[in-house]
Enzyme design. Structure first.
Site, PDB file in Angstrom:
ATOM      1  N   ASP A 170       1.700   7.386  -1.378  1.00 24.41           N
ATOM      2  CA  ASP A 170       1.671   7.055  -2.804  1.00 24.41           C
ATOM      3  C   ASP A 170       2.350   5.718  -3.081  1.00 24.41           C
ATOM      4  O   ASP A 170       3.064   5.188  -2.225  1.00 24.41           O
ATOM      5  CB  ASP A 170       2.406   8.139  -3.603  1.00 24.41           C
ATOM      6  CG  ASP A 170       1.578   9.405  -3.752  1.00 24.41           C
ATOM      7  OD1 ASP A 170       0.339   9.335  -3.638  1.00 24.41           O
ATOM      8  OD2 ASP A 170       2.180  10.483  -3.984  1.00 24.41           O
ATOM      9  N   TYR A 188       7.927  12.529   8.423  1.00 25.08           N
ATOM     10  CA  TYR A 188       8.425  11.771   7.286  1.00 25.08           C
ATOM     11  C   TYR A 188       9.945  11.792   7.293  1.00 25.08           C
ATOM     12  O   TYR A 188      10.576  12.735   7.781  1.00 25.08           O
ATOM     13  CB  TYR A 188       7.936  12.385   5.970  1.00 25.08           C
ATOM     14  CG  TYR A 188       6.496  12.104   5.638  1.00 25.08           C
ATOM     15  CD1 TYR A 188       6.137  10.986   4.898  1.00 25.08           C
ATOM     16  CD2 TYR A 188       5.479  12.967   6.055  1.00 25.08           C
ATOM     17  CE1 TYR A 188       4.811  10.722   4.572  1.00 25.08           C
ATOM     18  CE2 TYR A 188       4.146  12.717   5.744  1.00 25.08           C
ATOM     19  CZ  TYR A 188       3.822  11.591   5.007  1.00 25.08           C
ATOM     20  OH  TYR A 188       2.500  11.331   4.691  1.00 25.08           O
ATOM     21  N   ARG A 205       8.011  15.196  -1.096  1.00 30.00           N
ATOM     22  CA  ARG A 205       8.813  14.876  -2.283  1.00 30.00           C
ATOM     23  C   ARG A 205       9.148  16.140  -3.081  1.00 30.00           C
ATOM     24  O   ARG A 205      10.210  16.230  -3.716  1.00 30.00           O
ATOM     25  CB  ARG A 205       8.082  13.853  -3.156  1.00 30.00           C
ATOM     26  CG  ARG A 205       8.069  12.461  -2.504  1.00 30.00           C
ATOM     27  CD  ARG A 205       7.098  11.509  -3.177  1.00 30.00           C
ATOM     28  NE  ARG A 205       7.381  11.366  -4.594  1.00 30.00           N
ATOM     29  CZ  ARG A 205       6.572  10.740  -5.460  1.00 30.00           C
ATOM     30  NH1 ARG A 205       5.422  10.218  -5.028  1.00 30.00           N
ATOM     31  NH2 ARG A 205       6.903  10.636  -6.714  1.00 30.00           N
ATOM     32  N   ARG A 215      -2.098   9.005   3.925  1.00 26.92           N
ATOM     33  CA  ARG A 215      -2.163   8.179   2.722  1.00 26.92           C
ATOM     34  C   ARG A 215      -0.839   8.329   2.008  1.00 26.92           C
ATOM     35  O   ARG A 215      -0.341   9.447   1.854  1.00 26.92           O
ATOM     36  CB  ARG A 215      -3.321   8.641   1.830  1.00 26.92           C
ATOM     37  CG  ARG A 215      -4.640   8.085   2.325  1.00 26.92           C
ATOM     38  CD  ARG A 215      -5.821   8.714   1.623  1.00 26.92           C
ATOM     39  NE  ARG A 215      -6.022  10.077   2.105  1.00 26.92           N
ATOM     40  CZ  ARG A 215      -7.071  10.836   1.805  1.00 26.92           C
ATOM     41  NH1 ARG A 215      -8.006  10.371   0.991  1.00 26.92           N
ATOM     42  NH2 ARG A 215      -7.179  12.048   2.280  1.00 26.92           N
TER      43      ARG A 215
END
Lengths: 249, 249
Positions: free
Chosen positions: B52, B111, B198, B50
């Site tokens: 953001d 990522y 992040r 999922r």
């Protein structure tokens, strides 16, 4: 008036092109408005090249004349502040050498053309590439491109609106590179005719797709006839990549 | 209901995130609407991860359950047609193997985080990178990142909203690459905590900027305290890069 040499990146999507025009926002107009906001006086801008609506720049060289001198760093910072939120960034500003002219002193220009060759449309690079929904053979494209290298009459690859006095230009480089599904064309010359890069890109796409044999590029060039050109590739895949200034320019 | 495995690219800018929510458009919701437009029946979608609001994907794996079978090629083409003009592209669709579940069968996620380290703001990559207006030392960032590799309690690098039962995760890779003014972080793990990438990117930026010594990353990790983390890097620089499915998944 002190002259500054600028290196400018821009996203061409929202602009009518580089050149100031009555029908919408231009990159030149935005830079001149930012210069005027800094000095309170007209701040004429000249670029190494003129780009059409939707064409981008990785590093356009331009000069700007300001009413009074500022440190080069201040020019860059102030222009970027006044340009906001337009997608134009002054990457570098420096005091121009005596006699420097972004257009007339320029001795070489290079362009990048990006094609995305895959079935699915681009989600991330939508206004940044030409989407070609079929596979392209970059080897055939490179083979076809060979005929274009050197000094030729490029009438076939020239817009009917081109204002150049002569259709004869010397193309120094057409290099073709693959990165995953993307094909990148790198072109370099002292100067280009109007729509020359997009006309070449659209013709080489036909070769990559297998619709034209590689040798058809040379035949089209020899025809010196606009009608012999492939379709003109869309603006969104084109980037002004760099300007060169040789000698004491 | 026949299940299809999808590979999806998306620009996260206009979405509230991957997951369907009441407060705005989501990627999952757009895919489900496209599936329903194709079949006339609900078409539930599950993703490997999922993301953001504002986070992008180069290649998210998802599955979609359709009321009736279609050739995989038709699924891809029809979904892309119905998704238009949303910036979501189904790169690939195939019939899922028996028992395949995009989330539960997933054995690895990776990522990409992109930082643009230069004074001038981005004109071309505005919603695609984190603009850091100072130089970054990627060697120091790589040095600091070493402490994060392996199995650790990542409480420091975890959002307070994280719903994971355990803060213990195994980070398989943090690789740091420079391309011109851009620094790219490549991270891989079986799974990640909410905001983990992040939080790590924001902490490594502090190291690259020279504000933190590289060894401070290990100290922050050992603190197992959210307050020890650097600032959380913005969503726009983050990309879900790939999902891995090992064995007969």
């Amino acid at each position: 008036m002190p002259r500054y040499r600028l290196t400018v990146e821009f996203d061409g999507t929202p602009f009518v092109g580089w050149q100031r025009q009555d029908n919408g926002p231009s990159v030149q107009g935005a830079l001149e408005a930012a210069g005027e906001a800094l000095t309170g006086a007209p701040a004429p801008v000249v670029g190494a090249g003129r780009t059409d609506a939707g064409v981008h720049a990785l590093a356009m060289t331009a000069h700007i004349d300001l009413r009074k001198p500022f440190p080069a760093r201040t020019v860059r910072e102030a222009l970027n502040a006044h340009l906001r939120p337009a997608p134009i960034a002054v990457l570098d500003a420096e005091e121009a050498e005596e006699g420097f002219h972004a257009r007339f002193s320029c001795t070489g220009r290079s362009y990048l053309y990006r094609l995305l060759a895959r079935r699915a449309p681009p989600a991330l690079e939508r206004e940044r590439v030409w989407h070609v929904p079929i596979p392209l053979d970059e080897g055939a494209m490179a083979e076809g491109a060979k005929a274009l290298i050197g000094r030729h009459d490029f009438t076939t690859f020239r817009s009917v609106h081109c204002q150049s006095r002569s259709p004869v230009k010397t193309l120094d480089e057409v290099r073709i590179e693959r990165a995953g599904d993307e094909i990148r064309l790198h072109l370099a010359a002292r100067s280009f005719l109007h729509n020359q890069v997009r006309s070449i890109a659209g013709t080489l796409e036909r070769v990559g797709a297998g619709a034209w044999p590689p040798e058809a590029v040379g035949t089209a060039l020899s025809a010196k006839d606009r009608a012999a050109c492939g379709p003109v590739a869309p603006a969104r895949g084109l980037y002004f990549a760099a300007a060169r200034y040789d000698s004491s320019a």
